[in-house]
Scaffold this motif. Structure first.
Motif, PDB file in Angstrom:
ATOM      1  N   ASP A 157     -41.909  98.481 109.746  1.00 35.88           N
ATOM      2  CA  ASP A 157     -43.365  97.802 108.794  1.00 35.88           C
ATOM      3  C   ASP A 157     -42.832  96.108 109.551  1.00 35.88           C
ATOM      4  O   ASP A 157     -41.444  96.130 109.896  1.00 35.88           O
ATOM      5  CB  ASP A 157     -42.311  97.345 107.512  1.00 35.88           C
ATOM      6  CG  ASP A 157     -42.935  96.105 106.605  1.00 35.88           C
ATOM      7  OD1 ASP A 157     -43.922  96.753 106.077  1.00 35.88           O
ATOM      8  OD2 ASP A 157     -42.748  95.086 106.584  1.00 35.88           O
ATOM      9  N   ALA A 158     -43.979  95.412 109.526  1.00 39.52           N
ATOM     10  CA  ALA A 158     -43.887  94.323 110.901  1.00 39.52           C
ATOM     11  C   ALA A 158     -43.251  93.522 109.984  1.00 39.52           C
ATOM     12  O   ALA A 158     -42.950  92.569 110.925  1.00 39.52           O
ATOM     13  CB  ALA A 158     -45.547  94.015 110.800  1.00 39.52           C
ATOM     14  N   VAL A 159     -43.733  92.939 108.762  1.00 39.92           N
ATOM     15  CA  VAL A 159     -43.112  92.116 108.296  1.00 39.92           C
ATOM     16  C   VAL A 159     -41.752  92.078 108.559  1.00 39.92           C
ATOM     17  O   VAL A 159     -40.387  91.210 108.210  1.00 39.92           O
ATOM     18  CB  VAL A 159     -43.324  92.123 106.477  1.00 39.92           C
ATOM     19  CG1 VAL A 159     -43.068  90.508 105.458  1.00 39.92           C
ATOM     20  CG2 VAL A 159     -45.221  91.598 106.175  1.00 39.92           C
ATOM     21  N   GLY A 160     -41.218  93.207 107.713  1.00 46.43           N
ATOM     22  CA  GLY A 160     -39.639  93.546 108.257  1.00 46.43           C
ATOM     23  C   GLY A 160     -38.560  93.631 109.658  1.00 46.43           C
ATOM     24  O   GLY A 160     -37.584  93.124 109.780  1.00 46.43           O
ATOM     25  N   VAL A 161     -39.538  94.154 110.672  1.00 47.03           N
ATOM     26  CA  VAL A 161     -38.827  93.597 112.083  1.00 47.03           C
ATOM     27  C   VAL A 161     -39.342  91.899 112.078  1.00 47.03           C
ATOM     28  O   VAL A 161     -37.957  91.591 113.046  1.00 47.03           O
ATOM     29  CB  VAL A 161     -40.296  94.448 112.969  1.00 47.03           C
ATOM     30  CG1 VAL A 161     -39.847  94.012 114.547  1.00 47.03           C
ATOM     31  CG2 VAL A 161     -40.168  96.076 112.443  1.00 47.03           C
ATOM     32  N   LEU A 162     -40.166  91.741 111.557  1.00 45.68           N
ATOM     33  CA  LEU A 162     -40.223  90.051 111.947  1.00 45.68           C
ATOM     34  C   LEU A 162     -38.875  89.331 111.326  1.00 45.68           C
ATOM     35  O   LEU A 162     -38.702  88.247 111.893  1.00 45.68           O
ATOM     36  CB  LEU A 162     -41.257  89.315 111.835  1.00 45.68           C
ATOM     37  CG  LEU A 162     -43.229  89.739 112.526  1.00 45.68           C
ATOM     38  CD1 LEU A 162     -43.819  89.251 112.127  1.00 45.68           C
ATOM     39  CD2 LEU A 162     -42.602  89.707 113.987  1.00 45.68           C
ATOM     40  N   ALA A 163     -38.831  89.405 109.994  1.00 42.75           N
ATOM     41  CA  ALA A 163     -37.755  89.199 109.109  1.00 42.75           C
ATOM     42  C   ALA A 163     -36.286  89.935 109.958  1.00 42.75           C
ATOM     43  O   ALA A 163     -35.545  88.869 110.495  1.00 42.75           O
ATOM     44  CB  ALA A 163     -37.563  89.594 107.568  1.00 42.75           C
ATOM     45  N   GLY A 164     -36.506  90.463 110.427  1.00 50.23           N
ATOM     46  CA  GLY A 164     -34.936  91.074 111.127  1.00 50.23           C
ATOM     47  C   GLY A 164     -34.867  90.290 112.782  1.00 50.23           C
ATOM     48  O   GLY A 164     -33.694  90.271 112.976  1.00 50.23           O
ATOM     49  N   LEU A 165     -35.702  90.287 113.421  1.00 49.46           N
ATOM     50  CA  LEU A 165     -35.716  89.946 114.573  1.00 49.46           C
ATOM     51  C   LEU A 165     -35.225  87.998 114.176  1.00 49.46           C
ATOM     52  O   LEU A 165     -34.226  87.950 114.963  1.00 49.46           O
ATOM     53  CB  LEU A 165     -37.023  89.489 115.276  1.00 49.46           C
ATOM     54  CG  LEU A 165     -37.382  90.927 116.513  1.00 49.46           C
ATOM     55  CD1 LEU A 165     -38.207  90.912 116.853  1.00 49.46           C
ATOM     56  CD2 LEU A 165     -36.192  91.478 116.489  1.00 49.46           C
ATOM     57  N   GLY A 166     -35.572  87.268 113.103  1.00 46.88           N
ATOM     58  CA  GLY A 166     -35.798  86.239 112.814  1.00 46.88           C
ATOM     59  C   GLY A 166     -34.016  85.709 112.537  1.00 46.88           C
ATOM     60  O   GLY A 166     -33.655  84.594 112.745  1.00 46.88           O
ATOM     61  N   GLY A 167     -34.359  87.149 111.524  1.00 43.08           N
ATOM     62  CA  GLY A 167     -32.786  86.345 111.491  1.00 43.08           C
ATOM     63  C   GLY A 167     -31.640  86.408 111.654  1.00 43.08           C
ATOM     64  O   GLY A 167     -30.679  85.876 112.388  1.00 43.08           O
ATOM     65  N   THR A 168     -31.931  88.172 113.337  1.00 42.32           N
ATOM     66  CA  THR A 168     -31.060  87.775 114.525  1.00 42.32           C
ATOM     67  C   THR A 168     -31.208  86.449 115.107  1.00 42.32           C
ATOM     68  O   THR A 168     -30.420  86.166 115.618  1.00 42.32           O
ATOM     69  CB  THR A 168     -31.004  88.808 114.763  1.00 42.32           C
ATOM     70  OG1 THR A 168     -31.194  90.439 114.536  1.00 42.32           O
ATOM     71  CG2 THR A 168     -30.016  88.948 116.352  1.00 42.32           C
ATOM     72  N   ALA A 169     -32.293  86.015 115.604  1.00 40.73           N
ATOM     73  CA  ALA A 169     -32.081  84.563 116.356  1.00 40.73           C
ATOM     74  C   ALA A 169     -31.764  83.460 115.782  1.00 40.73           C
ATOM     75  O   ALA A 169     -31.229  83.553 116.341  1.00 40.73           O
ATOM     76  CB  ALA A 169     -33.870  84.817 116.656  1.00 40.73           C
ATOM     77  N   THR A 170     -32.061  83.325 114.027  1.00 40.45           N
ATOM     78  CA  THR A 170     -31.020  82.484 113.847  1.00 40.45           C
ATOM     79  C   THR A 170     -29.684  82.062 113.704  1.00 40.45           C
ATOM     80  O   THR A 170     -29.165  81.214 114.211  1.00 40.45           O
ATOM     81  CB  THR A 170     -31.376  82.330 112.374  1.00 40.45           C
ATOM     82  OG1 THR A 170     -31.217  83.553 111.299  1.00 40.45           O
ATOM     83  CG2 THR A 170     -32.928  82.100 111.733  1.00 40.45           C
ATOM     84  N   MET A 171     -28.776  83.508 113.605  1.00 43.06           N
ATOM     85  CA  MET A 171     -27.695  83.629 114.000  1.00 43.06           C
ATOM     86  C   MET A 171     -27.322  83.586 115.587  1.00 43.06           C
ATOM     87  O   MET A 171     -26.453  82.912 115.618  1.00 43.06           O
ATOM     88  CB  MET A 171     -27.203  84.656 113.321  1.00 43.06           C
ATOM     89  CG  MET A 171     -25.300  85.249 113.929  1.00 43.06           C
ATOM     90  SD  MET A 171     -24.876  86.746 112.346  1.00 43.06           S
ATOM     91  CE  MET A 171     -23.183  86.643 112.600  1.00 43.06           C
ATOM     92  N   ALA A 172     -28.272  83.697 116.099  1.00 49.27           N
ATOM     93  CA  ALA A 172     -28.217  83.254 117.596  1.00 49.27           C
ATOM     94  C   ALA A 172     -28.224  82.024 118.300  1.00 49.27           C
ATOM     95  O   ALA A 172     -27.268  81.116 118.965  1.00 49.27           O
ATOM     96  CB  ALA A 172     -28.884  84.481 118.389  1.00 49.27           C
ATOM     97  N   ALA A 173     -29.365  80.990 117.584  1.00 50.63           N
ATOM     98  CA  ALA A 173     -28.866  79.969 117.552  1.00 50.63           C
ATOM     99  C   ALA A 173     -28.016  79.287 117.634  1.00 50.63           C
ATOM    100  O   ALA A 173     -27.341  78.275 117.994  1.00 50.63           O
ATOM    101  CB  ALA A 173     -29.765  79.532 117.277  1.00 50.63           C
ATOM    102  N   GLY A 174     -26.684  79.791 116.098  1.00 47.26           N
ATOM    103  CA  GLY A 174     -26.514  79.108 114.916  1.00 47.26           C
ATOM    104  C   GLY A 174     -25.327  78.873 116.285  1.00 47.26           C
ATOM    105  O   GLY A 174     -24.351  77.904 116.358  1.00 47.26           O
ATOM    106  N   ILE A 175     -25.148  80.255 117.215  1.00 43.86           N
ATOM    107  CA  ILE A 175     -23.657  80.677 117.267  1.00 43.86           C
ATOM    108  C   ILE A 175     -23.876  79.520 119.031  1.00 43.86           C
ATOM    109  O   ILE A 175     -22.572  79.081 119.554  1.00 43.86           O
ATOM    110  CB  ILE A 175     -23.636  82.056 118.514  1.00 43.86           C
ATOM    111  CG1 ILE A 175     -23.443  82.723 117.331  1.00 43.86           C
ATOM    112  CG2 ILE A 175     -22.499  82.384 119.605  1.00 43.86           C
ATOM    113  CD1 ILE A 175     -23.121  84.431 117.679  1.00 43.86           C
ATOM    114  N   VAL A 176     -24.929  79.867 120.051  1.00 46.89           N
ATOM    115  CA  VAL A 176     -24.823  78.571 121.079  1.00 46.89           C
ATOM    116  C   VAL A 176     -24.902  77.698 120.506  1.00 46.89           C
ATOM    117  O   VAL A 176     -24.371  76.600 121.091  1.00 46.89           O
ATOM    118  CB  VAL A 176     -26.675  79.251 121.579  1.00 46.89           C
ATOM    119  CG1 VAL A 176     -26.902  77.970 122.841  1.00 46.89           C
ATOM    120  CG2 VAL A 176     -26.363  80.182 122.331  1.00 46.89           C
TER     121      VAL A 176
END
Length: 330
Positions: A157-176
């Motif tokens: 699902d396009a919205v779900g994929v974008l949300a999943g990638l967005g959540g992963t990206a926010t945590m990755a940014a938090g780690i860095v």
């Protein structure tokens, strides 16, 4: 004859005992987060994911502030707010949207791409170029998790994929960013965790009231689930996680998130599920990728400590009786 700066070829090198202990403690955090799915589905009332996220963050954050009695100073007010939003406040809603619109396996596979995102952000913000060793194992880790959790009925699902990638990206940014900013003088991991959980919980509080309205009815099972998520899954796990980020290279800490879907798979097996041969192979592959990322890259022939290859030494051949320029000068 080998010079003092040359290193012989060899297998991947094991980290120091102190780093191994740090990795083990840090790994407890994503391993604990792997219990979130079963706790949510088996104990918590459905339809209130934001309320669960808020209870996972705000009470633990306030408790940490009460224990440490240290508030941010100077630019750490906005830094704590940014980290709290990335690691807690923005992360939870995005993950909940992904969980609602995607099968759990697809969401878990998107989350497994985090080490690759961390590697990219580390180049831009930390000027830390990832090694081919860890990039390769990062890709294999995503493949392994995908083999474990993706089923034949997986839908996108396009919205779900974008949300999943967005959540992963926010945590990755938090780690860095956590790695880049480190800890202010005199502040420990518990204090930093308290700042972030409080900031993220306060961000989730108005969203919870606006979107979900009144809190759900809480029975004994739900109370136990919220207590687990807020204490062990929230305050304790987050403190261990942020402590590990401060001590480990980002290339070693980020792959530990692969433990979350693997622990969830183990819990499923304990509850009566079974793994196919392909899923078993994926489980072993993901676990191998996680462990390999903790090893230093193998030495390559002619490679020096600084990481640049040593050019081959060429022996000069001379005509008998002929002197070099230096010899003639002497």
């Amino acid at each position: 004859m080998r010079t003092s700066t040359e290193r012989a070829a060899g297998p991947p090198r094991i980290s120091s005992p102190r780093q191994v202990a740090t990795v083990a403690l840090t790994a407890l955090a994503p391993a604990t987060w792997g219990t979130t799915y079963v706790v949510t589905t088996e104990l918590l009332p459905p339809g209130h994911p934001l309320f669960a996220g808020m209870l996972r963050a705000l009470p633990g954050g306030l408790l940490a502030l009460a224990i440490t009695r240290v508030l941010p100073r100077g630019n750490w007010w906005w830094r704590a707010a940014v980290l709290g939003a990335l690691n807690i406040g923005a992360l939870y809603p995005l993950l909940f949207v992904a969980a609602e619109r995607l099968p759990g396996g697809v969401a878990a596979t998107l989350g497994a791409t985090q080490p690759l995102m961390v590697a990219g952000l580390a180049v831009a913000l930390l000027h830390d170029r990832p090694t081919a060793w860890r990039l390769t194992w990062g890709v294999l880790g995503v493949v392994g998790v995908g083999l474990v959790v993706l089923g034949p009925q997986a839908r996108l699902d396009a919205v779900g994929v974008l949300a999943g990638l967005g959540g992963t990206a926010t945590m990755a940014a938090g780690i860095v960013l956590t790695k880049r900013w480190g800890l202010p003088a005199g502040v420990g991991p518990l204090t930093l965790t308290g700042w972030q959980l409080t900031a993220g919980g306060l961000l989730l509080l108005p969203l919870t009231l606006a979107i979900e309205g009144a809190p759900p009815r809480i029975d004994a099972g739900a109370a136990g689930g919220y207590l687990w998520l807020g204490s062990v899954g929230g305050l304790v796990a987050s403190t261990l996680w942020f402590r590990g980020i401060g001590k480990l290279p980002v290339g070693a800490s980020a792959p530990l998130v692969l433990l979350s879907p693997l622990v969830a798979a183990v819990i499923g097996i304990a509850l009566g599920e079974s793994l196919s041969p392909l899923q078993t192979f994926g489980f072993v592959l993901a676990l191998a990728a996680l462990l390999a990322a903790q090893l230093n890259a193998p030495n390559l022939p002619g490679r020096v400590a600084g990481g640049r290859p040593t050019p081959p030494r060429i022996r000069e051949s001379r005509i008998p009786g002929e002197h070099t320029r230096e010899e003639r000068i002497r």
